[in-house]
Design a protein around this motif. Structure first.
Motif, PDB file in Angstrom:
ATOM      1  N   GLU A 167      -8.183  62.006  83.672  1.00 58.08           N
ATOM      2  CA  GLU A 167      -7.267  62.798  84.512  1.00 58.08           C
ATOM      3  C   GLU A 167      -5.898  62.871  83.858  1.00 58.08           C
ATOM      4  O   GLU A 167      -5.287  63.942  83.752  1.00 58.08           O
ATOM      5  CB  GLU A 167      -7.137  62.161  85.906  1.00 58.08           C
ATOM      6  N   LEU A 168      -5.398  61.719  83.417  1.00 58.80           N
ATOM      7  CA  LEU A 168      -4.065  61.690  82.801  1.00 58.80           C
ATOM      8  C   LEU A 168      -4.026  62.538  81.528  1.00 58.80           C
ATOM      9  O   LEU A 168      -3.073  63.283  81.288  1.00 58.80           O
ATOM     10  CB  LEU A 168      -3.658  60.241  82.477  1.00 58.80           C
ATOM     11  N   ASP A 176      -6.006  71.248  84.508  1.00 54.21           N
ATOM     12  CA  ASP A 176      -6.312  70.674  85.810  1.00 54.21           C
ATOM     13  C   ASP A 176      -6.762  69.221  85.604  1.00 54.21           C
ATOM     14  O   ASP A 176      -7.460  68.912  84.628  1.00 54.21           O
ATOM     15  CB  ASP A 176      -7.437  71.490  86.448  1.00 54.21           C
ATOM     16  N   ALA A 177      -6.345  68.345  86.529  1.00 61.32           N
ATOM     17  CA  ALA A 177      -6.648  66.913  86.363  1.00 61.32           C
ATOM     18  C   ALA A 177      -8.141  66.653  86.154  1.00 61.32           C
ATOM     19  O   ALA A 177      -8.532  65.722  85.460  1.00 61.32           O
ATOM     20  CB  ALA A 177      -6.138  66.132  87.566  1.00 61.32           C
ATOM     21  N   ASN A 178      -8.972  67.503  86.762  1.00 64.63           N
ATOM     22  CA  ASN A 178     -10.419  67.254  86.683  1.00 64.63           C
ATOM     23  C   ASN A 178     -11.086  67.853  85.452  1.00 64.63           C
ATOM     24  O   ASN A 178     -12.299  67.735  85.287  1.00 64.63           O
ATOM     25  CB  ASN A 178     -11.108  67.827  87.928  1.00 64.63           C
ATOM     26  N   MET A 183     -16.064  68.310  82.344  1.00 63.07           N
ATOM     27  CA  MET A 183     -16.805  68.519  81.087  1.00 63.07           C
ATOM     28  C   MET A 183     -17.768  67.370  80.820  1.00 63.07           C
ATOM     29  O   MET A 183     -18.394  67.306  79.759  1.00 63.07           O
ATOM     30  CB  MET A 183     -15.821  68.597  79.901  1.00 63.07           C
ATOM     31  N   GLU A 184     -17.850  66.445  81.741  1.00 64.52           N
ATOM     32  CA  GLU A 184     -18.761  65.292  81.636  1.00 64.52           C
ATOM     33  C   GLU A 184     -18.373  64.328  80.508  1.00 64.52           C
ATOM     34  O   GLU A 184     -19.227  63.684  79.905  1.00 64.52           O
ATOM     35  CB  GLU A 184     -20.223  65.746  81.468  1.00 64.52           C
ATOM     36  N   CYS A 185     -17.059  64.250  80.268  1.00 63.68           N
ATOM     37  CA  CYS A 185     -16.599  63.330  79.213  1.00 63.68           C
ATOM     38  C   CYS A 185     -16.879  61.872  79.576  1.00 63.68           C
ATOM     39  O   CYS A 185     -16.996  61.017  78.692  1.00 63.68           O
ATOM     40  CB  CYS A 185     -15.096  63.489  78.974  1.00 63.68           C
ATOM     41  N   ILE A 299     -11.202  73.146  73.979  1.00 63.58           N
ATOM     42  CA  ILE A 299     -11.003  73.679  75.332  1.00 63.58           C
ATOM     43  C   ILE A 299     -10.266  75.025  75.234  1.00 63.58           C
ATOM     44  O   ILE A 299      -9.197  75.114  74.616  1.00 63.58           O
ATOM     45  CB  ILE A 299     -10.196  72.659  76.181  1.00 63.58           C
ATOM     46  N   LYS A 300     -10.865  76.037  75.834  1.00 64.54           N
ATOM     47  CA  LYS A 300     -10.354  77.420  75.694  1.00 64.54           C
ATOM     48  C   LYS A 300      -8.884  77.536  76.079  1.00 64.54           C
ATOM     49  O   LYS A 300      -8.113  78.223  75.417  1.00 64.54           O
ATOM     50  CB  LYS A 300     -11.174  78.379  76.564  1.00 64.54           C
ATOM     51  N   GLU A 301      -8.516  76.863  77.164  1.00 62.37           N
ATOM     52  CA  GLU A 301      -7.144  76.965  77.677  1.00 62.37           C
ATOM     53  C   GLU A 301      -6.109  76.464  76.661  1.00 62.37           C
ATOM     54  O   GLU A 301      -4.926  76.740  76.803  1.00 62.37           O
ATOM     55  CB  GLU A 301      -6.983  76.157  78.973  1.00 62.37           C
ATOM     56  N   LEU A 302      -6.542  75.698  75.685  1.00 69.46           N
ATOM     57  CA  LEU A 302      -5.587  75.138  74.720  1.00 69.46           C
ATOM     58  C   LEU A 302      -5.421  76.039  73.498  1.00 69.46           C
ATOM     59  O   LEU A 302      -4.568  75.805  72.645  1.00 69.46           O
ATOM     60  CB  LEU A 302      -6.058  73.754  74.252  1.00 69.46           C
ATOM     61  N   LEU A 303      -6.268  77.077  73.416  1.00 70.41           N
ATOM     62  CA  LEU A 303      -6.260  77.899  72.201  1.00 70.41           C
ATOM     63  C   LEU A 303      -5.319  79.089  72.346  1.00 70.41           C
ATOM     64  O   LEU A 303      -5.171  79.643  73.428  1.00 70.41           O
ATOM     65  CB  LEU A 303      -7.679  78.394  71.904  1.00 70.41           C
TER      66      LEU A 303
END
Ligand code: OGA
Ligand code: NI
Length: 328
Positions: A167-168, A176-178, A183-185, A299-303
């Motif tokens: 989460e952190l 998002d925290a989740n 992603m089942e990490c 992760i798409k949001e980071l690209l």
């Protein structure tokens, strides 16, 4: 420790006198001797903790003070009991350990001396009890009796801690925290209970070679003996034990999904030069043991256009194979 594994399957020789001769010689065998360049310099000035961030997770769950204090106490008790359980496993009768002995991690519960023996160029001075605890845990009866209950309890605790960490980390990246949990990490857990016996010639060998972990994160608890080092800006730094502290390693898979924002850390363990054995417990999250066909990539949001993906979408097993192939 090699005494255990090499002597285990031969009954026709005089084990006692061979053990005594080996022990008396206080020499380690050639297969353990690492090239000088991989060993610490004799006069190297030890650097401690410099640059290793120490993060206090107290209050991170926003629980009341009393409750937080009780949780702390329970956690400390669990850590201690877990270390005792792993020590207990390794120090019990060879006949009992033998039932769990395999050459490589083939079973859910395996006792291995030098799990890399046939892959790595040189052997290391440690034994490991390895348990694939998630997503398909072994039947508790398959776990060694001496540490069965505490392993089950420890996994519950460490899984909770990993949720907090994922989460952190997600939030730190503006997600998002989740996000990482989804992603089942945190769903695959490989538990490694290491035992580093005292080594008669510690300057010639290592407890663990330089490596990065093939996990998203590794949660590592070590006793007070010391020997863990991390490579930071080309310098080996002691990750000296701190009572109550847990070491968190960023693994290769976190590097992949964050597109190198979080880099996996190279580390090693010196051969044990103290008077007693060293015990450590590593919980690796999301190892290749997670035989899922799910594909992972950055992760798409980071690209962005300036930050294009550095890795392809692939299964965890394929990522591990690819990264290890490149780095060895
Ligand atoms: C590991 C590891 C370090 C230690 O299990 O991957 O690096 O201190 N362990 O035992
Ligand atoms: Ni490691």
């Amino acid at each position: 420790m090699m005494l255990t594994s090499s002597a285990m399957f031969q009954s026709e020789y005089d084990r006692d006198s061979e053990l005594k001769a080996f022990d008396d010689s206080k020499k380690i065998r050639r297969i353990f001797i690492h090239p000088k360049s991989n060993l610490p310099a004799e006069s190297g000035s030890p650097v401690s903790l410099l640059g290793i961030p120490l993060i206090d997770l107290d209050g991170v769950d926003n629980k009341g003070t009393l409750r937080a204090q009780i949780i702390d106490e329970v956690r400390d008790a669990v850590l201690e009991e877990m270390m005792d359980g792993i020590r207990g496993f390794h120090e019990q009768d060879t006949e009992v350990k033998k039932q769990f002995y395999v050459r490589e991690f083939k079973r859910k519960v395996s006792f291995v001396s030098n799990f890399e023996l046939f892959h790595a160029p040189v052997a290391t001075w440690k034994d490991t009890l390895a348990c694939a605890m998630a997503p398909n845990p072994p039947d508790p009866q398959e776990l060694p009796a001496v540490c069965r209950d505490i392993v089950v309890q420890y996994i519950k605790q460490v899984k909770g801690l990993s949720y907090t960490l994922f989460e952190l980390l997600s939030e730190a990246l503006g997600l998002d925290a989740n996000h990482m949990k989804d992603m089942e990490c945190a769903e695959g857990i490989f538990l490694l209970g290491h035992y580093y016996p005292v080594c008669p010639e510690p300057e010639l060998t290592l407890g663990a070679r330089k490596h990065t972990d093939t996990s998203f994160l590794t949660v590592l608890v070590q006793d007070q003996v010391g020997g863990l080092q991390v490579l930071h800006e080309n310098q080996w730094i002691d990750a000296a034990p701190i009572p109550g502290a847990i070491v968190i390693n960023v693994g290769d898979l976190l590097q992949v999904i964050t597109n190198d924002r979080f880099k996996s850390i190279e580390h090693r363990v010196l051969a044990n030069r103290r008077l007693g054995p060293r015990v450590s417990v590593a919980g690796a999250f999301g190892t290749s043991f997670l035989r899922s066909s799910r594909l992972y990539g950055p992760i798409k949001e980071l690209l962005t256009e300036e930050n294009p993906p550095k890795y392809k979408e692939a299964t965890l097993r394929d990522h591990v194979a690819h990264l290890k192939g490149k780095r060895v």
